[in-house]
Write a protein that holds these residues in place. Structure first.
Motif, PDB file in Angstrom:
ATOM      1  N   LEU A 435       0.827  -1.209   0.000  1.00  0.00           N
ATOM      2  CA  LEU A 435       0.000   0.000   0.000  1.00  0.00           C
ATOM      3  C   LEU A 435       0.861   1.259   0.000  1.00  0.00           C
ATOM      4  CD1 LEU A 435      -3.044  -0.610   2.369  1.00  0.00           C
ATOM      5  CD2 LEU A 435      -3.093  -0.118  -0.071  1.00  0.00           C
ATOM      6  N   GLU A 436       1.936   1.238   0.762  1.00  0.00           N
ATOM      7  CA  GLU A 436       2.825   2.399   0.816  1.00  0.00           C
ATOM      8  C   GLU A 436       3.501   2.638  -0.532  1.00  0.00           C
ATOM      9  OE1 GLU A 436       5.273   1.333   4.079  1.00  0.00           O
ATOM     10  OE2 GLU A 436       3.733   1.793   5.588  1.00  0.00           O
ATOM     11  N   GLU A 437       3.894   1.558  -1.218  1.00  0.00           N
ATOM     12  CA  GLU A 437       4.430   1.692  -2.574  1.00  0.00           C
ATOM     13  C   GLU A 437       3.369   2.250  -3.512  1.00  0.00           C
ATOM     14  OE1 GLU A 437       7.592  -2.044  -2.781  1.00  0.00           O
ATOM     15  OE2 GLU A 437       5.963  -1.890  -4.224  1.00  0.00           O
ATOM     16  N   ALA A 438       2.143   1.732  -3.378  1.00  0.00           N
ATOM     17  CA  ALA A 438       1.054   2.130  -4.268  1.00  0.00           C
ATOM     18  C   ALA A 438       0.720   3.611  -4.149  1.00  0.00           C
ATOM     19  CB  ALA A 438      -0.189   1.290  -3.994  1.00  0.00           C
ATOM     20  N   CYS A 439       1.056   4.221  -3.006  1.00  0.00           N
ATOM     21  CA  CYS A 439       0.819   5.655  -2.827  1.00  0.00           C
ATOM     22  C   CYS A 439       1.670   6.506  -3.763  1.00  0.00           C
ATOM     23  CB  CYS A 439       1.095   6.066  -1.379  1.00  0.00           C
ATOM     24  SG  CYS A 439      -0.129   5.472  -0.197  1.00  0.00           S
ATOM     25  N   TYR A 440       2.678   5.903  -4.390  1.00  0.00           N
ATOM     26  CA  TYR A 440       3.554   6.613  -5.332  1.00  0.00           C
ATOM     27  C   TYR A 440       3.444   6.041  -6.745  1.00  0.00           C
ATOM     28  CZ  TYR A 440       5.694   8.510  -1.112  1.00  0.00           C
ATOM     29  OH  TYR A 440       5.911   9.156   0.085  1.00  0.00           O
ATOM     30  N   ASP A 441       2.459   5.201  -6.987  1.00  0.00           N
ATOM     31  CA  ASP A 441       2.297   4.565  -8.296  1.00  0.00           C
ATOM     32  C   ASP A 441       1.985   5.601  -9.373  1.00  0.00           C
ATOM     33  OD1 ASP A 441       1.820   1.511  -9.240  1.00  0.00           O
ATOM     34  OD2 ASP A 441       0.568   2.858 -10.431  1.00  0.00           O
ATOM     35  N   ALA A 442       2.307   5.258 -10.619  1.00  0.00           N
ATOM     36  CA  ALA A 442       2.048   6.177 -11.730  1.00  0.00           C
ATOM     37  C   ALA A 442       0.559   6.370 -11.988  1.00  0.00           C
ATOM     38  CB  ALA A 442       2.732   5.669 -12.999  1.00  0.00           C
ATOM     39  N   ASN A 443      -0.251   5.412 -11.586  1.00  0.00           N
ATOM     40  CA  ASN A 443      -1.696   5.496 -11.804  1.00  0.00           C
ATOM     41  C   ASN A 443      -2.335   6.302 -10.667  1.00  0.00           C
ATOM     42  OD1 ASN A 443      -4.496   5.031 -11.978  1.00  0.00           O
ATOM     43  ND2 ASN A 443      -4.203   3.013 -12.854  1.00  0.00           N
ATOM     44  N   PRO A 444      -2.941   7.455 -10.958  1.00  0.00           N
ATOM     45  CA  PRO A 444      -3.536   8.269  -9.882  1.00  0.00           C
ATOM     46  C   PRO A 444      -4.661   7.558  -9.139  1.00  0.00           C
ATOM     47  CG  PRO A 444      -4.112   9.149 -12.061  1.00  0.00           C
ATOM     48  CD  PRO A 444      -3.067   8.103 -12.271  1.00  0.00           C
ATOM     49  N   ASP A 445      -5.382   6.667  -9.825  1.00  0.00           N
ATOM     50  CA  ASP A 445      -6.443   5.906  -9.155  1.00  0.00           C
ATOM     51  C   ASP A 445      -5.854   4.969  -8.108  1.00  0.00           C
ATOM     52  OD1 ASP A 445      -8.430   7.103 -10.667  1.00  0.00           O
ATOM     53  OD2 ASP A 445      -8.417   5.552 -12.199  1.00  0.00           O
ATOM     54  N   THR A 446      -4.708   4.373  -8.444  1.00  0.00           N
ATOM     55  CA  THR A 446      -4.034   3.486  -7.495  1.00  0.00           C
ATOM     56  C   THR A 446      -3.586   4.272  -6.269  1.00  0.00           C
ATOM     57  OG1 THR A 446      -3.257   2.067  -9.298  1.00  0.00           O
ATOM     58  CG2 THR A 446      -2.108   1.877  -7.198  1.00  0.00           C
ATOM     59  N   ARG A 447      -3.033   5.454  -6.490  1.00  0.00           N
ATOM     60  CA  ARG A 447      -2.584   6.292  -5.375  1.00  0.00           C
ATOM     61  C   ARG A 447      -3.749   6.634  -4.444  1.00  0.00           C
ATOM     62  NH1 ARG A 447       2.092  10.607  -6.716  1.00  0.00           N
ATOM     63  NH2 ARG A 447       3.457   9.296  -7.978  1.00  0.00           N
ATOM     64  N   ALA A 448      -4.839   7.084  -5.039  1.00  0.00           N
ATOM     65  CA  ALA A 448      -6.001   7.482  -4.238  1.00  0.00           C
ATOM     66  C   ALA A 448      -6.548   6.294  -3.438  1.00  0.00           C
ATOM     67  CB  ALA A 448      -7.076   8.067  -5.146  1.00  0.00           C
ATOM     68  N   TYR A 449      -6.617   5.149  -4.090  1.00  0.00           N
ATOM     69  CA  TYR A 449      -7.143   3.945  -3.437  1.00  0.00           C
ATOM     70  C   TYR A 449      -6.246   3.525  -2.274  1.00  0.00           C
ATOM     71  CZ  TYR A 449      -8.870  -0.874  -2.999  1.00  0.00           C
ATOM     72  OH  TYR A 449      -9.393  -2.052  -2.522  1.00  0.00           O
ATOM     73  N   ALA A 450      -4.917   3.548  -2.492  1.00  0.00           N
ATOM     74  CA  ALA A 450      -3.973   3.135  -1.450  1.00  0.00           C
ATOM     75  C   ALA A 450      -4.011   4.094  -0.262  1.00  0.00           C
ATOM     76  CB  ALA A 450      -2.567   3.063  -2.034  1.00  0.00           C
ATOM     77  N   LYS A 451      -4.060   5.390  -0.532  1.00  0.00           N
ATOM     78  CA  LYS A 451      -4.095   6.374   0.554  1.00  0.00           C
ATOM     79  C   LYS A 451      -5.366   6.233   1.381  1.00  0.00           C
ATOM     80  CE  LYS A 451      -1.150   9.749  -1.819  1.00  0.00           C
ATOM     81  NZ  LYS A 451      -1.108  11.018  -2.569  1.00  0.00           N
ATOM     82  N   LYS A 452      -6.452   5.942   0.710  1.00  0.00           N
ATOM     83  CA  LYS A 452      -7.732   5.769   1.411  1.00  0.00           C
ATOM     84  C   LYS A 452      -7.684   4.548   2.338  1.00  0.00           C
ATOM     85  CE  LYS A 452     -12.680   5.253   0.413  1.00  0.00           C
ATOM     86  NZ  LYS A 452     -13.680   5.143  -0.691  1.00  0.00           N
ATOM     87  N   LEU A 453      -7.102   3.435   1.837  1.00  0.00           N
ATOM     88  CA  LEU A 453      -7.034   2.239   2.665  1.00  0.00           C
ATOM     89  C   LEU A 453      -6.064   2.420   3.834  1.00  0.00           C
ATOM     90  CD1 LEU A 453      -7.075  -0.865   0.275  1.00  0.00           C
ATOM     91  CD2 LEU A 453      -8.904   0.063   1.673  1.00  0.00           C
ATOM     92  N   LEU A 454      -4.932   3.084   3.570  1.00  0.00           N
ATOM     93  CA  LEU A 454      -3.971   3.323   4.650  1.00  0.00           C
ATOM     94  C   LEU A 454      -4.573   4.183   5.755  1.00  0.00           C
ATOM     95  CD1 LEU A 454      -0.519   3.873   2.885  1.00  0.00           C
ATOM     96  CD2 LEU A 454      -1.111   2.081   4.528  1.00  0.00           C
ATOM     97  N   ALA A 455      -5.350   5.180   5.340  1.00  0.00           N
ATOM     98  CA  ALA A 455      -5.991   6.064   6.324  1.00  0.00           C
ATOM     99  C   ALA A 455      -6.967   5.276   7.211  1.00  0.00           C
ATOM    100  CB  ALA A 455      -6.717   7.196   5.615  1.00  0.00           C
ATOM    101  N   ARG A 456      -7.648   4.297   6.628  1.00  0.00           N
ATOM    102  CA  ARG A 456      -8.582   3.484   7.394  1.00  0.00           C
ATOM    103  C   ARG A 456      -7.860   2.595   8.399  1.00  0.00           C
ATOM    104  NH1 ARG A 456     -12.644   1.033   2.766  1.00  0.00           N
ATOM    105  NH2 ARG A 456     -13.780   2.959   2.290  1.00  0.00           N
ATOM    106  N   ARG A 457      -6.647   2.154   8.037  1.00  0.00           N
ATOM    107  CA  ARG A 457      -5.907   1.219   8.898  1.00  0.00           C
ATOM    108  C   ARG A 457      -5.271   1.916  10.094  1.00  0.00           C
ATOM    109  NH1 ARG A 457      -2.907  -3.187   4.875  1.00  0.00           N
ATOM    110  NH2 ARG A 457      -4.816  -3.898   3.826  1.00  0.00           N
ATOM    111  N   LYS A 458      -5.113   3.228  10.010  1.00  0.00           N
ATOM    112  CA  LYS A 458      -4.440   3.954  11.095  1.00  0.00           C
ATOM    113  C   LYS A 458      -5.430   4.320  12.199  1.00  0.00           C
ATOM    114  CE  LYS A 458      -0.733   5.788   8.247  1.00  0.00           C
ATOM    115  NZ  LYS A 458      -0.106   6.996   7.653  1.00  0.00           N
TER     116      LYS A 458
END
Length: 458
Positions: A435-458
């Motif tokens: 998920l942390e890697e995905a926050c820097y992915d070239a695909n903006p949808d992937t970034r948004a999705y990863a950041k949203k899931l990480l925020a839920r886990r914290k």
């Protein structure tokens, strides 16, 4: 990290490449790899993925030496004869990001490039090759998004050219024009053009304005009424009638979704005894949506005698049955053993679905062995990754962790990597590190999705 490994990660648009640069004490050691990815098309399919300008510009900024890359990109774009259209688009988009950051050299270069294109057009030197035409449209689109004066200049100069050469068909600007009108509004766009000679605007309209263009379609707000569910007798009448095959398939699908168990059994018995191959295939389609209601052993007897099209449907039907799981995997493995030689991609996808639908923990090793030991070309490998990801999304299990992590680490398509991450989430095997890697992915949808899931886990 080896430079070849870094270049591959950056070329694939992986977030791990940017994380590495952030923590690297001397990021300019990888300057040649960054420059290459900026000036070449490294996407698996840019038409689906879009360009990677934002991602690559982020890599440039992490080096702290933006000016060096600016010169390289402008030099490469200046000699565009050997470039494809996607490479031009990506470099133009990167230069726009430089422009936004206050680099006057980028702004001046883009303006010179735009003026040169207009001059080529007005003097009849615009090359008729499609990529060059599309490159001109992309330049007009990107610059008009940044500065509305470029929209006015495009309409004025191209309109003038079309007035003088009304039969010209050397270029296409429909997307540029209709997109601007949609985003800014037709009335506002017309106000911008108030100082452009009317005949130029009219010539431009005649060439590129299309009120039926897909960007302007209006869809009804009210949902259409639901189709009536066909009875068994209505289905038989349709299958035996003169309707086209599409109508028969749709009626069968609608019947399957609402039929009771007794009617499903009647259809299954008729399907097994049906002599007309085409009609049998249509009837078979019902059991892709509902489990086959008879002894599934009767399905396997059809495998060896059936056509490829029948075997394809048979595998999708096998996904729904709850008995004979080992037999399903046996037949699926038999089909998968043909990879990559003499393999029908749609049939392979169906076999993969069937195998994964019955997979257990130890079966992940078998799937990994397929990926590791068979010599696939890039396209076949991409399709296989995608089919496995889709199958595990349909039949989620934590046992998929190893195979999905393997696919994620090797997926060159950012569009598909997004769905691999979603499949991992659905299978409850998505780690924080990915998920942390995905926050820097070239695909903006992937970034948004990863950041949203990480925020839920914290």
């Amino acid at each position: 990290m080896k430079k070849s490994e870094f270049r591959q990660l950056l070329a694939n648009g992986c977030g791990s490449a940017l994380i590495f640069l952030k923590n690297c004490p001397s990021p300019m050691d990888y300057a040649r790899q960054i420059e290459y990815c900026c000036t070449h098309n490294t996407c698996f399919d840019m038409q689906c993925e879009g360009d990677r300008a934002d991602y690559l510009f982020e890599a440039i900024c992490l080096t702290g030496q933006e000016s060096c890359f600016l010169e390289s990109i402008m030099r490469r774009l200046e000699n565009e004869r050997n470039l494809d259209d996607w490479e031009c688009q990506q470099m133009i988009s990167i230069l726009v990001l430089y422009r936004r950051k206050g680099y006057s050299g980028a702004a001046e270069f883009l303006d010179r490039l735009f003026e040169r294109k207009l001059k080529e057009l007005s003097t009849g030197k615009m090359h008729p090759d499609r990529c060059r035409r599309d490159g001109f449209e992309n330049l007009c689109t990107v610059l008009s998004d940044e500065d509305e004066s470029y929209f006015v200049r495009t309409v004025k100069n191209v309109g003038k050219y079309l007035t003088e050469y009304p039969n010209s068909d050397m270029f296409s600007l429909e997307y540029f024009y209709m997109r601007f009108l949609r985003d800014k509004g037709k009335e506002y766009s017309r106000k911008l053009l108030k100082d452009v000679p009317r005949e130029y605007v009219k010539a431009f309209d005649n060439a590129f304005y299309d009120p039926e263009h897909f960007l302007f379609r209006r869809y009804p707000k009210n949902k259409p009424e639901k189709r009536p569910r066909p009875s068994f007798d209505h289905l038989m009448e349709c299958l035996n009638g003169d309707e086209d095959i599409g109508k028969k398939q749709l009626t069968t699908r609608l019947f399957a979704k609402s039929a009771d168990e007794a009617d499903l059994k009647r259809l299954a018995e008729l399907m097994l005894s049906e002599k007309d191959g085409e009609k049998q295939l249509i009837m078979f389609g019902a059991f892709i949506f509902r489990p086959f209601p008879l002894d599934s052993g009767k399905l396997f007897s059809m495998y060896d005698s059936g056509s490829e099209e029948l075997r394809e449907k048979l595998f999708y039907v096998m996904c729904k049955i709850s008995d004979n799981e080992e037999l399903v995997k046996k037949y699926a493995a038999k089909e998968l053993s043909k990879l990559p030689d003499n393999a029908d991609s749609e049939l392979m996808a169906a076999a993969l679905d069937a195998y994964v639908s019955k997979a257990k923990g130890e079966d992940v090793k078998y799937l990994l062995s397929i990926l590791e030991n068979v010599n696939f070309d890039e396209y076949q490998l991409h399709m296989l990754y995608r089919d496995i990801e889709k199958a595990f999304r349909r039949y989620p299990t934590r046992r998929a962790k190893e195979i999905l992590a393997y696919i994620y680490s090797r997926m060159s398509c950012t569009f598909c990597r997004y769905y691999v991450i979603k499949a991992m989430s659905k299978c409850r095997c998505l780690s924080d590190s990915i998920l942390e890697e995905a926050c820097y992915d070239a695909n903006p949808d992937t970034r948004a999705y990863a950041k949203k899931l990480l925020a839920r886990r914290k």
